[in-house]
Enzyme design. Structure first.
Site, short mmCIF file in Angstrom:
data_model
loop_
_atom_site.label_atom_id
_atom_site.label_comp_id
_atom_site.label_asym_id
_atom_site.label_seq_id
_atom_site.Cartn_x
_atom_site.Cartn_y
_atom_site.Cartn_z
N LYS A 22 34.08 -36.01 10.70
CA LYS A 22 34.37 -37.56 11.24
C LYS A 22 34.33 -38.51 10.16
O LYS A 22 34.86 -39.20 9.91
CB LYS A 22 33.81 -37.86 12.36
CG LYS A 22 33.81 -39.37 12.92
CD LYS A 22 32.73 -39.38 14.02
CE LYS A 22 32.63 -40.87 14.29
NZ LYS A 22 31.79 -41.64 13.53
N ASN A 23 33.04 -38.51 9.34
CA ASN A 23 32.53 -39.54 8.58
C ASN A 23 33.12 -39.53 7.13
O ASN A 23 32.90 -40.13 6.34
CB ASN A 23 31.10 -39.46 8.51
CG ASN A 23 30.30 -40.15 9.90
OD1 ASN A 23 31.04 -40.79 10.54
ND2 ASN A 23 29.27 -39.50 9.89
N ARG A 94 34.07 -48.79 14.52
CA ARG A 94 33.44 -49.59 13.40
C ARG A 94 34.06 -49.06 12.06
O ARG A 94 34.41 -49.71 10.97
CB ARG A 94 32.02 -49.17 13.22
CG ARG A 94 31.38 -49.86 12.01
CD ARG A 94 30.02 -49.98 11.91
NE ARG A 94 29.46 -50.49 10.78
CZ ARG A 94 29.08 -52.08 10.93
NH1 ARG A 94 29.47 -52.51 11.85
NH2 ARG A 94 28.67 -52.47 9.87
N CYS A 118 29.48 -47.72 18.02
CA CYS A 118 28.16 -47.54 19.07
C CYS A 118 27.18 -48.74 18.67
O CYS A 118 27.02 -49.14 17.61
CB CYS A 118 27.63 -46.25 18.46
SG CYS A 118 28.45 -44.74 19.12
N ARG A 123 24.43 -53.77 12.34
CA ARG A 123 25.27 -53.08 11.34
C ARG A 123 25.90 -54.13 10.80
O ARG A 123 27.30 -53.88 11.09
CB ARG A 123 25.74 -51.84 11.57
CG ARG A 123 24.91 -50.76 12.27
CD ARG A 123 25.75 -49.36 12.32
NE ARG A 123 26.63 -49.38 13.72
CZ ARG A 123 27.45 -48.54 14.09
NH1 ARG A 123 27.54 -47.53 13.24
NH2 ARG A 123 28.19 -48.76 15.15
N ILE A 125 28.47 -56.20 8.27
CA ILE A 125 29.45 -56.06 7.16
C ILE A 125 29.32 -56.92 5.82
O ILE A 125 30.13 -56.86 5.15
CB ILE A 125 30.83 -55.78 7.81
CG1 ILE A 125 31.27 -57.32 8.07
CG2 ILE A 125 30.87 -55.11 8.95
CD1 ILE A 125 32.86 -57.25 8.09
N GLU A 126 28.15 -57.72 6.05
CA GLU A 126 27.98 -58.56 4.66
C GLU A 126 28.06 -57.87 3.32
O GLU A 126 28.41 -58.47 2.45
CB GLU A 126 26.73 -59.43 4.90
CG GLU A 126 27.26 -60.76 5.85
CD GLU A 126 27.63 -60.21 7.36
OE1 GLU A 126 28.37 -61.17 7.71
OE2 GLU A 126 27.05 -59.62 7.78
N LEU A 127 27.43 -56.67 3.42
CA LEU A 127 27.36 -56.12 2.11
C LEU A 127 28.95 -55.60 1.78
O LEU A 127 29.21 -55.77 0.65
CB LEU A 127 26.66 -54.76 2.18
CG LEU A 127 24.90 -54.85 2.21
CD1 LEU A 127 24.28 -53.49 2.20
CD2 LEU A 127 24.59 -55.60 1.19
N ASP A 308 21.96 -39.39 12.15
CA ASP A 308 22.89 -39.30 13.06
C ASP A 308 22.55 -37.70 13.59
O ASP A 308 23.24 -37.27 14.67
CB ASP A 308 24.40 -38.84 12.47
CG ASP A 308 24.96 -40.16 12.39
OD1 ASP A 308 24.57 -41.17 12.87
OD2 ASP A 308 26.23 -40.13 11.88
N VAL A 330 16.59 -46.32 9.98
CA VAL A 330 17.98 -46.61 9.41
C VAL A 330 18.66 -47.76 10.33
O VAL A 330 18.82 -48.53 10.04
CB VAL A 330 18.96 -45.40 9.44
CG1 VAL A 330 20.35 -45.75 9.14
CG2 VAL A 330 18.54 -44.46 8.43
N ARG A 402 33.83 -39.07 20.71
CA ARG A 402 34.24 -39.88 19.44
C ARG A 402 34.07 -38.82 18.21
O ARG A 402 34.69 -39.34 17.17
CB ARG A 402 33.53 -41.24 19.38
CG ARG A 402 33.92 -42.44 20.32
CD ARG A 402 33.19 -43.48 19.98
NE ARG A 402 33.29 -44.10 18.71
CZ ARG A 402 32.10 -44.11 17.92
NH1 ARG A 402 30.93 -44.16 18.29
NH2 ARG A 402 32.06 -44.12 16.47
#
Length: 423
Positions: A22-23, A94, A118, A123, A125-127, A308, A330, A402
Site C-alpha cells: 500500500k505505502n 492522506r 486515519c 500529521r 504537511i508543513e514539511l 504501523d 512516531v 484501506r
C-alpha cells in the site's frame, strides 16, 4: 454495517502469499502522472484495497484512463487535463498529498484540500510545503479552503528535512524530477517504499540516487516515458501475518516477502522466543502457545520498529508471559486500540503522556465486541480475537479495508474461524 465475527482458539498453519505494498503503490500512482508520453504505464502486484481504489478515482477525475485486471493495472496519462483534486476524495485519504509534487511537475500548478486519513495523531504537511517552496513553488490558501501551488518551472535546491518524513521525502522527489538543476534532500526518510519509488522513476528516465540513505540526489530531466514495474511486497501486511501466527501459537510460512525489510520486527519476535527462519523470499514462523514478554518495543523511523506494527505487536504481548513496555515515538495518538483490548481482558497501563504502555501479559483474552479506530488498530483487534476464548466481533471494517486486500480470506486459508457479516 460489515463486521468480522471471529471464534478464537484455532492455530494458524500453512502458507500465505503477500501482495503489493500500500505505502509503495500510492506514491507510484502519483508518479505515473509524470509520464508525458502517449504510451501506457503498466503496474503489476497492485493490491485491490480501498486506498488504491480512491487513488484510481482521483487519477480518472484528472483525465487518466485506468484499466485494472486482477493485480495488473494499465494507466494512460496522455489526456490528463486537470490540476484540481476533488475535495471529497482528498479528505478520505492522506496519501493524496503526493499529488502536489506530481501535478506541480506536470502542470506547473495544483489545487488540493488538506488530506485526510486515519486519526492517529497530528500529521501536518508543513514539511511537504516547505520542501516544495524551496524548489520555487508559490503556495497560498484560497477562500474556498484549498491550497493552491504554482510555478513557472521548479528549480533544484538543497533541502534539509527537520524530521525524516516519508511523505515529504517522496513528495519532494516527485516535484524535483522535472526541476531545473540538482535537488538534494538531507535527513531523508529511508523506508523501502522510497527505494521502490526511486526505482520506478529511474525506469521512467529520472536520475535519482541515494534512496534508502539519509541523502537523496535528484538531477532534473525534461521528459519521462512509460514503463512496466512490479510493486514491492507489503512489509506491514507481512508483519501482521507473522504476528497473527504468534497470536495463535501458529506455524505459518509467508511467501513473496523481503525479510530484510522486517529486521526490527524479526528481532523482537525472536526476543519473544518465536522461531523465525528466513529462506530467499520466504519467512517461516513457528510460535509457542504463549510467547515470552519483551523488555521494550520502541517505534522509530525505518530501520527501527515500524509504528504501523505497534498495535499488532501489542496484541501479541497481551498474552505473553511477563510484562512488556511499548513506546510510541512516531504518532502521539496511536494507543486507541488499548481501550478495545481492555474490553477483551488485557492488562495494559498507559502513561499520562500517552506515549508509553506497560503490557502485563494475561493467560487468555476473552471475546468481546470491539471497534477498529484506525487501519492498524483494526488489524490488531483481529489478531487479538484469533487468540481469544469465545467470540469476538470487530466493527468498523472500513478502516481495515484501506490496507488489507483479503485479510479474512488469508486467515481462513490458514485455519482461522473468521467470517465477514453484515448487520
Amino acid at each position: 454495517m460489515e463486521k468480522y465475527l471471529i471464534r478464537g482458539g484455532n492455530r494458524l498453519e500453512g502458507n500465505v502469499r503477500i501482495g503489493g505494498a500500500k505505502n509503495s503503490v500510492l506514491p507510484i500512482l502519483a508518479a505515473v502522472l509524470l509520464n508525458n508520453s502517449s504510451e501506457e504505464t503498466i503496474l503489476t502486484n497492485v493490491p485491490r484495497i480501498n486506498d488504491v481504489v480512491k487513488m484510481v478515482e482521483i487519477l480518472v477525475s484528472l483525465g487518466a484512463e485506468v484499466n485494472w485486471s486482477g493485480s495488473d493495472m494499465a494507466i494512460s496519462t496522455k489526456n490528463v487535463h486537470s490540476y484540481m483534486v476533488d475535495e471529497k476524495l482528498m479528505r478520505e485519504m492522506r496519501s493524496t498529498v503526493f499529488l502536489m509534487g506530481a501535478l506541480l511537475g506536470r502542470c506547473g500548478q495544483v489545487s488540493i484540500s488538506r488530506p485526510g486519513g486515519c486519526a492517529i495523531g497530528n500529521r501536518p504537511i508543513e514539511l511537504h510545503l516547505k520542501g516544495l517552496e524551496a524548489l520555487g513553488a508559490q503556495i497560498r490558501p484560497t477562500e474556498q479552503g484549498y491550497l493552491f501551488a504554482s510555478c513557472s518551472r521548479l528549480t533544484g535546491a538543497d533541502i534539509h528535512l527537520d524530521y525524516p518524513s516519508v511523505g515529504a521525502t517522496e513528495n519532494i522527489m516527485l516535484a524535483a524530477v522535472y526541476a531545473r538543476g540538482v535537488t538534494t534532500i538531507n535527513n531523508a526518510a529511508k523506508e523501502p517504499e522510497i527505494v521502490d519509488l526511486q526505482n520506478f522513476l529511474n525506469k521512467m528516465g529520472a536520475r535519482i540516487r541515494g534512496a534508502g540513505t539519509d541523502q537523496i540526489r535528484i538531477e532534473g530531466v525534461t521528459q519521462l516515458h512509460s514503463v512496466e514495474h512490479r510493486v514491492m511486497p507489503d512489509r506491514i501486511v507481512a508483519g501482521t501475518m507473522m504476528l497473527a501466527a504468534a497470536a495463535t501459537g501458529g506455524n505459518v510460512t509467508l511467501e513473496g516477502v523481503i525479510a530484510g525489510h522486517l529486521d526490527a520486527v524479526i528481532a523482537k519476535m525472536r526476543e519473544a522466543e518465536i522461531q523465525i527462519r528466513e529462506d530467499n523470499d520466504r519467512i517461516h514462523v513457528l510460535s509457542p502457545r504463549r510467547p515470552k514478554a519483551v523488555e521494550v518495543v520502541r517505534t522509530l523511523p525505518y530501520p527501527g520498529f515500524p509504528t504501523d506494527l505497534q498495535a499488532q505487536m501489542m496484541a501479541v504481548l497481551t498474552c505473553a508471559s511477563g510484562s512488556s513496555m511499548v513506546v510510541e515515538n512516531v504518532f502521539e495518538s496511536r494507543f486507541k486500540h488499548v481501550g478495545e483490548l481492555l474490553r477483551m481482558g488485557a492488562n495494559i497501563v498507559v502513561t499520562s503522556d500517552n506515549r508509553t504502555a506497560i503490557v502485563h501479559g494475561v493467560k487468555k483474552l476473552t471475546g468481546a465486541t470491539v471497534a477498529a479506530t484506525d487501519l492498524r488498530a483494526g488489524a490488531a483487534l483481529v489478531l487479538a480475537g484469533l487468540g481469544a476464548e469465545g467470540e469476538t466481533r470487530v466493527e468498523e471494517l472500513q478502516h481495515i479495508s484501506r490496507g488489507y486486500e483479503n485479510l479474512d480470506g488469508d486467515l481462513i486459508r490458514l485455519g482461522a474461524n473468521i467470517k465477514r457479516i453484515v448487520e
